[in-house]
Scaffold this active site. Structure first.
Site, PDB file in Angstrom:
ATOM      1  N   GLU A 170       0.786  -1.229   0.000  1.00 29.27           N
ATOM      2  CA  GLU A 170       0.000   0.000   0.000  1.00 29.27           C
ATOM      3  C   GLU A 170       0.825   1.290   0.000  1.00 29.27           C
ATOM      4  OE1 GLU A 170      -3.363   0.384  -0.218  1.00 29.27           O
ATOM      5  OE2 GLU A 170      -3.488  -1.787  -0.561  1.00 29.27           O
ATOM      6  N   SER A 442     -55.386 -18.323  32.945  1.00 29.96           N
ATOM      7  CA  SER A 442     -55.271 -18.841  34.312  1.00 29.96           C
ATOM      8  C   SER A 442     -53.912 -18.605  34.952  1.00 29.96           C
ATOM      9  CB  SER A 442     -55.573 -20.344  34.305  1.00 29.96           C
ATOM     10  OG  SER A 442     -56.884 -20.584  33.862  1.00 29.96           O
TER      11      SER A 442
END
Length: 748
Positions: A170, A442
C-alpha cells in the site's frame, strides 16, 4: 501592466487568505477529533462465560458446540491458544484467556473429563483446577448509525510480517513522505489517463486514513486537494507509528449484514475466528490483499479471486525481501483458512433487545456506540439453543402462522438466561417476549390462592371452596357470570384441587371473598402492578407480555422474594476498568410459609391437574411446578413453571388474535416440557420452612384423617391451621378411643 497586476495580486492575496483560513479550520478539525476517532468503539455484548469445575453439569455435545461457537479449532494435539482435541468424553483445551471484570483468566492447557453429564476431572499440567472460565462468546454489539465495528490493537501487538506486507503493497515510502507521494499521484494520473477513467488514486496510507475518517468517497479535484492538505497536517501533529496504528484499526475489510468490519484485529476474528497475533502468513496476506476491494476479494463469496490476490501480495512481500521465496511458496500452497462455521454474533436479536432497553435507561445511545464499553450478560448459549430447538420442534407440527415467545430465568438470581421473541429466532423485528401484550388466562390464578393462603387462619390447602354457578353484579350494573373450561361445575372442592384443575368459578368466588383489592395487592407485590383492579383479574383479564409473567413467577419460584429480572451483570470501559455492577437484589414480599403451600398446589397442577401432560417428556421423579393458561376462544396458549434451577414462561398465539385451537397444555406446555426435560438440572426441592408441618386430611370433608384411610391425603399446613375435627376413619384409628367405644358400645 501595473493596473493589470494589482487586481491579480489582490486576488492572489484573497485566495491565499482563504486557503490559510481553510487550512486552519482543517487543522482544528484534525486536532480536535483525531484522538477521539481512535477510541470511537461500539459497545460489545458478551454471553456468560462457561464455568468449569468438578461436578458442573455439562454434556459433551454442549461443550463441543460451545467450543465451535468460540472458534476453537479441533486439532490432534492442542498446543496453542484457541485449539482443542477430543477423545470421546475427554477434552484437551488450550484456552485463550480473557480479561474479566476485576480478574484475568490466564491462557492455559487443561484436560477436562466428562462422566454422567458432569465434569468429573479438570486438570492443568499436574494440578487440579478448582474453577476456570472459557472466554465468553460475543453475541452482539451496539453500533453507531453507520454500523462500524472494530477491535482496537496496538502497533506492537501486530505481527511484523503483516505490517511489512501492508507497507509493501500500500505505501512503500510511508516512513519517508510527508503524507502524500508525488510519484504515487503521478503514477495514478498516468493510469487514469491511459484507461480513460479513474482506476487509481495514488493515495498514501495517511491519505487513506484521512479519507476514511473525514471525507466522502467522491472523486473530485477539490476533495483530493483537501485530502492531501489534511494528510500533511495529520503528519505534522502525529507520529508515523500513531498514524499507522490508527490505519490498522480503521481500514474497512468487509461487511456482515448491517455490521461493517473495520480494522485487522476484527477482520482476523471475523474471517478466521482467531486473534490477529495467531494468524499465519497466508492469512495475513489475504487480509492485506482485501484492502484493494473488500467485496471483490471476499474469501467467503469469491474464494478463487481472493486466493489470486493473496498470492500476488505474497509475491510482493518476497520481492521486498520481507519473506523468502520458500516461505512464499509454502504460504501460496495453503488453503484460505477461512472459518465457515455459522456466525452467531448478532444472531440473538430478541435478547440483545432486552439488553439495549436496560442500557438505555442509564446510558446515552451515543455513548453506547462510541465508548467501547464491554457488557457482560447472563445469556447462556447452550440454554438458548435448547429453547430454540424446543420452540421449533413444537411449532413444526402446528399452524405455520402461529407465533411463539419464551423467556428463561435462573430461579436463584433472576438472571435472564435465554429468550425467544418469535418463530423466526434469527430475525430482528417485533419482540413478542417483551412487547406482545395478551390476556394471561389462568396464569394469574396463583396470586389469588397465595393471597388466600396468607390468611392461614381462614384458608388452607384443604379448605373447601365453592365451584357452583356464580352471578356477580358490579357497581356499574354489569353482570359477570364466569364459567369453567368444561362448562360443568364441581360443587365444593379442596382449595389446592381448585387450582390444580384450574376451576374458574371456584377461583372467582375465592377472589371475591378475599376482595379484589387484596388480590391486586398480591399481584403488585409479586411484580405485576399493571394488572387491573377488577373482579375478572382473578381469571387473567388484562394485557401482559411473557417477560411480565416471568416477573410474577420469578417471585413465586424464589419463595416470595421479589427480584428484578437482570440481563446485565457487569459493564467495563474500553480500558477494562469496571463502570457498573448489577449485583443480586431481592426483597421478601410474601410469607415464605404461604408460598411453600402454593408450591405444593402448583406441583399438583403438573402431577394430576391441567398440566399433567408435561410428564410425558419429564422423568417421573423430577419435581417441577407450573401452571397452564388458556384464554377465551383458545386465542392464547400459555405455560409458566419452574424446576429447582430454571424458570420458563412460554406463549403461543396468532399476531392477529385468531383462535389457535390450543390449550395451555397442548401448545405452550409442550415447548415448556421439551425445554425443561433437556435443560433443567435440579428438581424442585421439597424443603418445608419452619412453621410448616404435614398432616393427613380427608379430601371429601377437609377433616383430619390418617394414613391408610380412604380419600386421605398428606398436605402441608402452617402450624396452627391444621384441621381440628376428625373424620370417622381418623377417630376409628385412635386405639384408646376404639377400646372405649368397644367397651361401652358407643358408635359415635
Amino acid at each position: 501592466m501595473t493596473k493589470t497586476r494589482r487586481p491579480l495580486l489582490k486576488l492572489a492575496i484573497v485566495l491565499l487568505l482563504l486557503a490559510g483560513v481553510a487550512v486552519v479550520m482543517l487543522d482544528a478539525r484534525i486536532t480536535a477529533t483525531f484522538s477521539d476517532r481512535m477510541w470511537a468503539l461500539p459497545a460489545k455484548v458478551f454471553a456468560r462465560p462457561l464455568e468449569l469445575f468438578v461436578g458442573a453439569p455439562l454434556k459433551a455435545e454442549d461443550l463441543a458446540w460451545e467450543l465451535e461457537l468460540l472458534g476453537y479449532k479441533p486439532v490432534t494435539s492442542a498446543r496453542a491458544p484457541g485449539q482443542y482435541s477430543r477423545n470421546g468424553s475427554v477434552f484437551d483445551i488450550y484456552t485463550r484467556g480473557f480479561a474479566f471484570p476485576g480478574e484475568r483468566e490466564p491462557a492455559r492447557g487443561v484436560r477436562l473429563v466428562l462422566s454422567g453429564g458432569r465434569v468429573s476431572a479438570l486438570v492443568s499440567g499436574n494440578a487440579d483446577v478448582p474453577l476456570m472460565r472459557l472466554d465468553p462468546l460475543q453475541i452482539g454489539g451496539i453500533y453507531p448509525s453507520h454500523g462500524e465495528d472494530r477491535l482496537l490493537v496496538r502497533l506492537e501487538d501486530v505481527p511484523e510480517t503483516l505490517v511489512a506486507g501492508l507497507l509493501a503493497v500500500e505505501d512503500r515510502r510511508f516512513y519517508e513522505h510527508w503524507g502524500f507521494s508525488i510519484t504515487g499521484i503521478a503514477r495514478a494520473a498516468f493510469s487514469n489517463l491511459r484507461s480513460g477513467r479513474v482506476v487509481a488514486g495514488g493515495s498514501t496510507i495517511t491519505q487513506q486514513l484521512v479519507k476514511n475518517y473525514y471525507l466522502t468517497p467522491e472523486r473530485t479535484i477539490v476533495r483530493k486537494l483537501t485530502e492531501i492538505a489534511m494528510a500533511v497536517l495529520l503528519e505534522l501533529h502525529y507520529s508515523k507509528d500513531a498514524i499507522l496504528e490508527s490505519y490498522l484499526n480503521e481500514v474497512y475489510l468487509g461487511q456482515e449484514g448491517p455490521r461493517a468490519i473495520h480494522g485487522f484485529a476484527l477482520a482476523a476474528r471475523h474471517y478466521f475466528q482467531a486473534p490477529l497475533s495467531q494468524l499465519g502468513l497466508h492469512q495475513q496476506a489475504l487480509l492485506v490483499g482485501m484492502i484493494k476491494g473488500p467485496s471483490l476479494y471476499n474469501p467467503l463469496r469469491n474464494p478463487e479471486r481472493a486466493k489470486e490476490r493473496r498470492n500476488l501480495v505474497l509475491d510482493e512481500m518476497a520481492e521486498a525481501g520481507i519473506i523468502n521465496d520458500g516461505q512464499a511458496a509454502v504460504a501460496k500452497a495453503m488453503p484460505l483458512g477461512v472459518n465457515r462455521a455459522p456466525r452467531l454474533r448478532d444472531a440473538f436479536p430478541a435478547y440483545l433487545d432486552l439488553v439495549r432497553r436496560q442500557l438505555r435507561e442509564e446510558y446515552r445511545e451515543e455513548d453506547l456506540a462510541t465508548l467501547g464499553l464491554s457488557i457482560f450478560t447472563p445469556f447462556d448459549p447452550i440454554l438458548q439453543r435448547q429453547l430454540e430447538r424446543s420452540t421449533s420442534a413444537v411449532l413444526e407440527g402446528l399452524d405455520e402462522d402461529l407465533e411463539s415467545a419464551s423467556i428463561v430465568t435462573r430461579v436463584d438470581t433472576g438472571e435472564v438466561a435465554a429468550l425467544v421473541g418469535g418463530r423466526q429466532v434469527r430475525y430482528a423485528g417485533f419482540n413478542r417476549a417483551l412487547d406482545a401484550r395478551r390476556p394471561a388466562g389462568s396464569l394469574l390464578k396463583p396470586a389469588v390462592y397465595l393471597a388466600a393462603l396468607e390468611q392461614y387462619e381462614r384458608y388452607t390447602l384443604a379448605t373447601r371452596i365453592d365451584d357452583s354457578p356464580l352471578r356477580y353484579e358490579g357497581p356499574n350494573g354489569r353482570v359477570w357470570e364466569p364459567e369453567n373450561f368444561e362448562e360443568t361445575f364441581h360443587g365444593e372442592v379442596p382449595l389446592y384441587r381448585a387450582l390444580a384443575e384450574s376451576y374458574n368459578v371456584a377461583t372467582a368466588r375465592l377472589g371475591l371473598a378475599l376482595g379484589v383489592d387484596r388480590v391486586h395487592d398480591m399481584l403488585e407485590r409479586l411484580g405485576l402492578p399493571e394488572a387491573p383492579a377488577l373482579p375478572a383479574v382473578t381469571l387473567g383479564v388484562g394485557e401482559y407480555s411473557p417477560v411480565m409473567i416471568a416477573r410474577l413467577y420469578q417471585a413465586i419460584a424464589a419463595g416470595g422474594f421479589r427480584m428484578p429480572l437482570r440481563s446485565i451483570r457487569d459493564i467495563v470501559d474500553a480500558r477494562g476498568e469496571p463502570l457498573r455492577r448489577y449485583p443480586l437484589a431481592y426483597d421478601r414480599r410474601v410469607d415464605q410459609r404461604a408460598v411453600h403451600l402454593l408450591h405444593y398446589a402448583l406441583r399438583a397442577v403438573v402431577r394430576e391437574g391441567t398440566g399433567r401432560t408435561v410428564y410425558r417428556r419429564l422423568p417421573q421423579d423430577f419435581a417441577v411446578a407450573g401452571k397452564t393458561g388458556t384464554t377465551d376462544g383458545f386465542r392464547d396458549s400459555w405455560f409458566a413453571g419452574f424446576s429447582g434451577d430454571l424458570l420458563a414462561v412460554s406463549w403461543i398465539g396468532h399476531d392477529d388474535n385468531e383462535a389457535t385451537g390450543l390449550t395451555g397444555a397442548t401448545g405452550a406446555g409442550r415447548i415448556w416440557a421439551d425445554f425443561m426435560a433437556a435443560a433443567a438440572r435440579r428438581p424442585l426441592a421439597y424443603r418445608m420452612p419452619a412453621g410448616v408441618s404435614l398432616h393427613w386430611v380427608d379430601e371429601a370433608t377437609g377433616l383430619a384423617s390418617r394414613e391408610g384411610c380412604e380419600g386421605a391425603r398428606l398436605l402441608p399446613f402452617i402450624d396452627g391451621s391444621e384441621p381440628e375435627g376428625q373424620s370417622p376413619c381418623a377417630r376409628r384409628g385412635n386405639p384408646v378411643r376404639d377400646w372405649f367405644q368397644r367397651l361401652f358400645g358407643d358408635d359415635t
